[in-house]
Design an enzyme around this catalytic site. Structure first.
Site, mmCIF file in Angstrom:
data_model
loop_
_atom_site.group_PDB
_atom_site.id
_atom_site.type_symbol
_atom_site.label_atom_id
_atom_site.label_comp_id
_atom_site.label_asym_id
_atom_site.label_seq_id
_atom_site.Cartn_x
_atom_site.Cartn_y
_atom_site.Cartn_z
ATOM 1 C CD GLN A 69 54.102 39.009 -11.227
ATOM 2 O OE1 GLN A 69 54.476 38.302 -10.293
ATOM 3 N NE2 GLN A 69 54.755 40.105 -11.584
ATOM 4 C CB SER A 70 54.513 31.673 -13.710
ATOM 5 O OG SER A 70 54.762 30.355 -13.256
#
Ligand SMILES: Cc1ncc(COP(=O)(O)O)c(C=O)c1O
Length: 331
Positions: A69-70
């Site tokens: 989930q960068s």
């Protein structure tokens, strides 16, 4: 220094009495969650410099890395497409063979057709080598690859936050930010934002006296090394940059693990939303503002850099539902 214009700036300064009461000091919020549309957050300020360099070098593809989930990977993928470049993302996840929920940042990465390559936490430790291998692979098929390190955190990327402090200085002169700010508080994940802020404050000391960087992973010793190496790199690129302003790294508020918040932290960010309408997320901004609210030596006036990350929150429905159950429907 070459720079693209990617952000909506100046981002607003925001103040809410109910937030002051909750945090326990006067808090001004620099709304870098509003730097853009879907690419918003702190990363796009770094990308103004990194992508300018990529284009100057004739890049046709950009490679970067981060957690599944960068926010950084998502901003890079979106901006790359805007500029006509192909994004390749090396994203860390426990089990790359398992189906990954298509939500939050990953949904946006997929929407723009990024070449997403899932890797294990163990492989991620050798991310620099892996990205170099991907660069070789792309070169072999005629692309010109440009590698951006984790979080966009290198000397060049940090200029985005030197420029952000200059923007704050102008806002202070215009009367939008009071004088006598004790602390500029920020979440710290790879160190580039904190490094840029400390360098920016050295140039514009009236903006705030010091930086407080709230680590969301690793520890103080790790970030002392990482930030000092980014600072050195930046000063080598621009020798007019003075020694950075004082910077305190707090690693005591990072919660159970990277990407995992404590019940207390989740309750805090729920409370913030319910009393002020300010939306934080549990991985970065929620932990940083929580940390500020728990400091022993609380400042009289703080400036909190809201670094965005909304898509990350939108991937955390189940975790947040437990916090809402505790807070009750009315909060
Ligand atoms: C929303 C958000 N806030 C803060 C940070 C931390 O910034 P930096 O990586 O420059 O320390 C990140 C990225 O890691 C982020 O995505």
């Amino acid at each position: 220094m070459k720079r693209l214009s990617l952000c909506h700036t100046p981002t607003p300064l925001w103040h809410h009495a109910a937030l002051d009461a909750l945090v326990g000091c006067e808090v001004w919020v620099k709304r870098d969650d509003m730097t853009s549309g879907a690419a918003a957050g702190n990363k796009i300020r770094k990308l103004e410099y990194l992508m300018a360099d990529a284009l100057a070098r004739g890049a046709t593809a950009v490679i970067t890395c981060g957690g599944l989930q960068s926010n950084h990977a998502r901003a890079t993928a979106l901006v790359a497409r805007e500029l006509g470049l192909s994004p390749v993302l090396l994203l860390r996840t426990k089990d790359p063979s398992a189906p990954q929920p298509l939500s939050g940042n990953l949904l946006l990465d997929r929407l723009v057709g990024a070449d997403v390559r899932l890797i294990t936490p163990e492989q991620y430790r050798a991310r620099a080598v892996l990205m170099a291998q991907v660069a070789d692979e792309l070169s072999a098929r005629g692309e010109v690859p440009y590698v951006i390190p984790e979080g966009g955190s290198n000397g060049l990327g940090s200029f985005g936050y030197v420029a952000a402090v200059e923007e704050l200085f102008e806002q202070q002169i215009a009367g939008d930010l009071p004088a006598e700010v004790d602390l500029l508080a920020v979440a710290c994940g790879s160190g580039g934002t904190a490094a840029g802020l400390a360098l920016g404050l050295a140039r514009c000391p009236s903006v705030a006296r010091r930086v407080a960087a709230f680590a969301v992973c690793d520890d103080r010793a790790y970030f002392e090394r990482a930030i000092s190496s980014i600072v050195q790199e930046a000063r080598a690129l621009d020798d007019s940059l003075p020694e950075p302003a004082p910077l305190d790294i707090h690693d005591e508020f990072k919660g159970p693990a990277y990407g995992v918040a404590s019940d207390e932290q989740l309750d805090f960010l729920t409370r913030v939303a319910r009393v002020s309408g300010l939306v934080l997320e549990p991985t970065y901004t929620g932990k940083a503002l929580f940390g500020l609210s728990r400091l022993h030596d609380k400042p009289a006036r703080a400036l909190f850099l809201h670094t965005g990350g909304l898509p990350g929150l939108l991937a955390e429905g189940e975790v947040m539902a437990a916090a809402w159950a505790r807070a009750g429907a009315g909060g």
